[in-house]
Scaffold this active site. Structure first.
Site, PDB file in Angstrom:
ATOM      1  N   CYS A   1       0.441  78.597  46.237  1.00 23.16           N
ATOM      2  CA  CYS A   1      -0.947  78.528  45.555  1.00 23.16           C
ATOM      3  C   CYS A   1      -1.985  77.506  46.274  1.00 23.16           C
ATOM      4  CB  CYS A   1      -0.735  78.402  44.233  1.00 23.16           C
ATOM      5  SG  CYS A   1      -0.032  79.630  43.150  1.00 23.16           S
TER       6      CYS A   1
ATOM      7  N   GLU B   1      -3.465  75.360  45.047  1.00 22.13           N
ATOM      8  CA  GLU B   1      -3.393  73.995  44.653  1.00 22.13           C
ATOM      9  C   GLU B   1      -2.235  73.329  44.939  1.00 22.13           C
ATOM     10  OE1 GLU B   1      -4.929  76.583  40.970  1.00 22.13           O
ATOM     11  OE2 GLU B   1      -3.934  76.914  42.653  1.00 22.13           O
TER      12      GLU B   1
ATOM     13  N   ARG C   1     -16.285  83.938  43.600  1.00 16.12           N
ATOM     14  CA  ARG C   1     -15.728  83.947  42.176  1.00 16.12           C
ATOM     15  C   ARG C   1     -15.724  82.456  41.484  1.00 16.12           C
ATOM     16  NH1 ARG C   1      -9.994  86.086  42.676  1.00 16.12           N
ATOM     17  NH2 ARG C   1     -10.139  85.176  44.874  1.00 16.12           N
TER      18      ARG C   1
ATOM     19  N   CYS D   1      -2.412  78.394  37.655  1.00 13.70           N
ATOM     20  CA  CYS D   1      -1.672  79.538  36.931  1.00 13.70           C
ATOM     21  C   CYS D   1      -0.410  78.873  36.311  1.00 13.70           C
ATOM     22  CB  CYS D   1      -0.548  80.177  37.907  1.00 13.70           C
ATOM     23  SG  CYS D   1       0.334  79.456  39.391  1.00 13.70           S
TER      24      CYS D   1
ATOM     25  N   TRP E   1       9.603  67.368  33.773  1.00  9.88           N
ATOM     26  CA  TRP E   1      11.120  67.737  34.435  1.00  9.88           C
ATOM     27  C   TRP E   1      10.957  66.549  35.784  1.00  9.88           C
ATOM     28  CZ3 TRP E   1      11.998  68.617  39.670  1.00  9.88           C
ATOM     29  CH2 TRP E   1      13.117  68.770  39.751  1.00  9.88           C
TER      30      TRP E   1
END
Length: 149
Positions: free
Chosen positions: A61, A63, A89, A95, A134
């Protein structure tokens, strides 16, 4: 749970513009409906950009590419990130995979995204309620409510 959102600053608008210029200059043509640009800001104000590599099997992605760009440039402490879609957009939220990575590497980062109050910045912790961090050394950690204070 209440989400703490902030109005955008001039620096936030510059970050959005960087992401927008990246996606506008590098979109996958008129049918590049999945093209996204991203920009991240470091604590010293430096900005780093990235663009996604869309592939039907998945791909990094925008990001994550921006995070990699920042890290490869020596930036370790990041304050804000935004992703912008092509063809006007505008900013979109990350995500789930990106949210978890942002939370694990940069639990204090703010994310610019559309809200019911318009474009705002929110803490990644607000996008990850009851999340567990994590780490490579310890794996998934127990829920730590102090991350959400």
């Amino acid at each position: 749970m209440s989400i703490s959102s902030l109005e955008l600053t001039e620096d936030d608008r510059k970050l959005i513009e960087l992401a927008r210029s990246i996606v506008d200059a590098n979109t996958d043509g008129e049918h590049g409906i999945y093209t996204m640009g991203a920009a991240v800001r470091a604590v010293d104000g430096s900005m780093y950009g990235g663009i996604n590599l869309y592939h039907f099997l998945g791909g990094p992605c925008a990001e994550l590419v921006a995070l990699g760009h920042a890290r490869a440039s020596g930036a370790r402490e990041l304050t804000t990130i935004v992703a912008v879609g092509n063809h006007g957009r505008g900013p979109v939220g990350p995500c789930g995979r990106d949210r978890q990575i942002l939370f694990d590497y940069h639990p204090g980062i703010r994310v610019i995204l559309p809200t019911e109050k318009g474009l705002r910045s929110v803490r990644i912790t607000d996008l990850m309620p009851l999340a567990a961090r994590w780490t490579p050394d310890e794996g998934t950690q127990e829920f730590d409510p102090s991350l959400f204070e």
